[in-house]
Write an enzyme that holds these catalytic residues in place. Structure first.
Site, short mmCIF file in Angstrom:
data_model
loop_
_atom_site.label_atom_id
_atom_site.label_comp_id
_atom_site.label_asym_id
_atom_site.label_seq_id
_atom_site.Cartn_x
_atom_site.Cartn_y
_atom_site.Cartn_z
CE LYS A 70 -65.86 -56.85 59.49
NZ LYS A 70 -64.54 -56.60 60.13
CE LYS B 200 -60.94 -64.39 53.26
NZ LYS B 200 -60.03 -64.40 54.44
CE LYS C 284 -56.01 -59.17 56.59
NZ LYS C 284 -56.91 -60.32 56.77
N GLY D 35 -59.45 -58.58 63.53
CA GLY D 35 -58.15 -59.16 63.83
C GLY D 35 -57.58 -59.96 62.67
CG ASP D 36 -54.87 -61.53 59.47
OD1 ASP D 36 -55.73 -62.14 58.82
OD2 ASP D 36 -53.64 -61.70 59.26
P1 NDP Z 1 -52.57 -65.86 65.12
O1 NDP Z 1 -51.66 -64.71 65.29
O2 NDP Z 1 -53.57 -66.15 66.15
O3 NDP Z 1 -51.72 -67.19 64.89
C1 NDP Z 1 -50.82 -67.30 63.85
C2 NDP Z 1 -50.12 -68.65 63.95
O4 NDP Z 1 -49.35 -68.86 62.77
C3 NDP Z 1 -49.14 -68.72 65.10
O5 NDP Z 1 -49.03 -70.03 65.53
C4 NDP Z 1 -47.85 -68.24 64.45
O6 NDP Z 1 -46.66 -68.69 65.09
C5 NDP Z 1 -47.96 -68.85 63.07
N1 NDP Z 1 -47.24 -68.02 62.12
C6 NDP Z 1 -47.50 -66.72 61.81
N2 NDP Z 1 -46.61 -66.26 60.92
C7 NDP Z 1 -45.79 -67.28 60.67
C8 NDP Z 1 -44.67 -67.43 59.82
N3 NDP Z 1 -44.23 -66.42 59.05
N4 NDP Z 1 -44.05 -68.64 59.80
C9 NDP Z 1 -44.49 -69.67 60.59
N5 NDP Z 1 -45.55 -69.59 61.41
C10 NDP Z 1 -46.19 -68.41 61.43
O7 NDP Z 1 -53.26 -65.63 63.70
P2 NDP Z 1 -54.60 -66.27 63.13
O8 NDP Z 1 -54.76 -67.66 63.63
O9 NDP Z 1 -55.70 -65.29 63.33
O10 NDP Z 1 -54.29 -66.30 61.56
C11 NDP Z 1 -53.69 -67.43 60.92
C12 NDP Z 1 -53.99 -67.38 59.42
O11 NDP Z 1 -55.41 -67.39 59.23
C13 NDP Z 1 -53.50 -66.13 58.70
O12 NDP Z 1 -53.15 -66.48 57.38
C14 NDP Z 1 -54.73 -65.22 58.68
O13 NDP Z 1 -54.67 -64.28 57.64
C15 NDP Z 1 -55.80 -66.27 58.43
N6 NDP Z 1 -57.18 -65.89 58.78
C16 NDP Z 1 -57.48 -65.42 60.02
C17 NDP Z 1 -58.79 -65.10 60.34
C18 NDP Z 1 -59.19 -64.67 61.70
O14 NDP Z 1 -60.40 -64.47 61.91
N7 NDP Z 1 -58.29 -64.54 62.65
C19 NDP Z 1 -59.85 -65.18 59.32
C20 NDP Z 1 -59.43 -65.75 58.07
C21 NDP Z 1 -58.14 -66.06 57.83
P3 NDP Z 1 -45.80 -67.65 65.99
O15 NDP Z 1 -46.65 -67.39 67.20
O16 NDP Z 1 -44.53 -68.39 66.27
O17 NDP Z 1 -45.60 -66.44 65.13
O1 2IT Z 2 -58.67 -62.85 56.63
C1 2IT Z 2 -59.76 -62.63 57.21
O2 2IT Z 2 -60.85 -62.91 56.67
C2 2IT Z 2 -59.75 -62.04 58.55
N1 2IT Z 2 -58.66 -61.82 59.09
C3 2IT Z 2 -61.04 -61.68 59.23
C4 2IT Z 2 -61.54 -60.35 58.76
C5 2IT Z 2 -62.74 -59.81 59.50
O3 2IT Z 2 -63.09 -58.67 59.19
O4 2IT Z 2 -63.30 -60.48 60.37
#
Ligand code: NDP
Ligand code: 2IT
Length: 454
Positions: free
Chosen positions: A98, A122, A134, A173-174
């Site tokens: 997952k 996690k 992943k 998603g991520d």
């Molecule tokens: P999104 O794609 O929705 O948003 C990512 C954000 O981070 C955007 O504002 C983007 O800016 C910025 N960003 C991405 N890459 C870079 C970079 N290299 N340098 C500067 N800014 C950057 O992603 P999420 O919000 O889903 O994910 C954000 C973080 O949270 C990640 O680390 C992800 O692994 C983690 N995460 C996500 C989960 C989820 O359920 N979605 C769960 C747990 C963790 P721009 O648009 O300009 O690229």
């Molecule tokens: O980093 C993370 O935990 C995620 N991007 C969510 C993973 C998931 O299966 O919901």
């Protein structure tokens, strides 16, 4: 070959890391994630020789398998385009693999191995039956039309569908993969396999999605932050919060922090950050949601709409004085220098919404300074936890209400917090890094011990 890989008696952290680096050259993010983990878990393993004898750490750092494949697709001008995609199936000892899919030009095998490794522990912390995996691609969704993203997703799923399944591996998603991409991917899976199952999470509400999944990571992170503060008799109410990112996690972290009475003053994207000293309230956040989720615009547009705010091109928000920092963009976005700046400005809490946003020496600086530091694998587990709840609802063929899911999310975050406290060293302030690593490790390691040599 086997003898070379699994050097006997090589259990000390340095020796272990030397071997890991040798076996996995050119994978700095993977090395970093393992090092942070092993630094705290190795002493525990040495106290519990059953893990050492069974080579649990060596086995845990070698993925079960990695699938690497080409994704060919056609852009709107009729040109043939080629990307590379991966699925790292890291460990399924406690449940089907997952973990999310990331679409970003910086995606490499190293990045996905670090993310998959973190995901194992996690997912274990959530208490739900989920293994760690992943995947993703170096595809860049920025500037692509919906049709191009659809064709890419369909082509990607055509291969991926051979390797996933509701009892095998359940992606989500991520970065760069949100509701739009999950919908295209699910539609193609359903078509290829001719079955409607919960093979992906983060689905739309009409086709098996869960309420609160969109909000879960950001909300969960703020719940965890509140749990840490409550333990020391404090709360987030009235605090100034610096948030990075403007994506899924950042938006809902700002929303929940504001709801709980804090004032979020920054957001960012890869072009820079905005600082709004008056706070990003619900009305302003509605603008950001539309900007990012619908129009796919840049955060700099915020200051055109709200002139009280300023935009700082090419910078991260960590120079803005705050009591709480919630990094929600990407890995290694808080360097040692950033950590020193945050500390000099009086930061009290750092709660990681993104995965591995703080460099290792930054983490140490926070821990030494006595900051409440919530590591990613605990603090951002709310997203995958509600993914697990989405799987449960799909299996039960029913839908829980928003309140039911939110209540379960709160309970899970509270339980993760309690596990971290229980497995910290118990001397003075809670070390959440150690607590999260050891608590996450035990469940997976005990399952592996039970299975024998597999
Ligand atoms: P999104 O794609 O929705 O948003 C990512 C954000 O981070 C955007 O504002 C983007 O800016 C910025 N960003 C991405 N890459 C870079 C970079 N290299 N340098 C500067 N800014 C950057 O992603 P999420 O919000 O889903 O994910 C954000 C973080 O949270 C990640 O680390 C992800 O692994 C983690 N995460 C996500 C989960 C989820 O359920 N979605 C769960 C747990 C963790 P721009 O648009 O300009 O690229
Ligand atoms: O980093 C993370 O935990 C995620 N991007 C969510 C993973 C998931 O299966 O919901």
């Amino acid at each position: 070959m086997v003898a070379e890989m699994w050097v006997e008696n090589c259990q000390e952290t340095e020796c272990f890391m030397n071997g890991l680096v040798k076996r996995n050259p050119g994978q700095p993010e993977f090395h970093q994630a393992v090092k942070e983990f092993v630094l705290t878990v190795m002493p525990y393993v040495k106290q519990n020789p059953q893990y050492q004898q069974a080579q649990i750490l060596e086995r845990l750092t070698e993925p079960d398998r990695i699938i690497i494949y080409r994704v060919t697709w056609q852009d709107d001008d009729g040109n043939i385009r080629v990307n590379r995609a991966w699925r790292v199936q890291f460990n399924n000892s406690i449940g089907p693999y997952k973990g999310g899919l990331r679409f970003h030009p910086t995606v490499t095998l190293s990045v996905l191995k670090f993310l998959g490794f973190e995901q194992i522990f996690k997912n274990s912390l959530t208490g739900l039956p989920m293994g760690g995996g992943k995947g993703g691609s170096n595809f860049n969704p920025k500037g692509k039309s919906d049709s191009e993203v659809m064709r890419f997703c369909q082509s990607m799923m055509t291969e991926l569908s051979h390797h996933i399944g509701q009892h095998t591996d359940v992606p989500a998603g991520d970065i760069g993969v949100g509701a739009r991409e999950i919908s295209y991917l699910f539609g193609q899976y359903k078509r290829i396999q001719n079955e409607f199952t919960g093979v992906l999470t983060g689905k739309g509400l009409p086709f098996g999605g869960s309420l609160v999944r969109t909000e879960a990571t950001g909300y969960g992170c703020v719940y965890f932050c509140e749990n840490m503060l409550n333990l020391v008799g404090d709360s987030i109410r009235g605090k100034t919060v610096a948030v990075s990112g403007a994506g899924n996690v950042a938006i809902y972290a700002v929303e929940k922090a504001t709801e709980l009475g804090a004032q979020a003053v920054t957001m960012s994207d890869s072009s820079g950050f905005i600082h709004d000293p008056d706070g990003i309230d619900a009305e302003k956040l509605a603008f950001v949601k539309d900007l990012k989720e619908v129009r796919r615009g840049r955060i700099s547009e915020y200051v055109e709409k709200f002139p009280g705010a300023t935009f700082h091109a090419g910078q991260r928000p960590w120079s803005v004085p705050c009591e709480v920092a919630i990094p929600c963009a990407t890995q290694n976005e808080i360097s040692l220098d950033d950590a020193k700046t945050l500390l000099a400005n009086g930061v009290k809490v750092v709660c990681e919404g993104a995965n591995m946003p703080t460099e290792l020496d930054g983490v140490n600086a926070f821990l030494e300074a006595g900051v409440l530091f919530g590591p990613a694998k605990a603090a951002n587990a709310g997203g995958v936890a509600v993914s697990g709840l989405e799987q449960s609802q799909n299996a039960l063929r029913l839908t829980w209400t928003r309140n039911e899911v939110d209540e379960k999310l709160r309970e899970i975050m509270e339980e993760i917090h309690a596990k971290c406290v229980r497995h910290s060293d118990g001397n003075g302030q809670v070390n959440y890094v150690r607590g999260a690593n050891i608590a996450g490790f035990i469940k997976v390691a005990d399952a592996m011990l039970a299975y024998g040599a597999v």
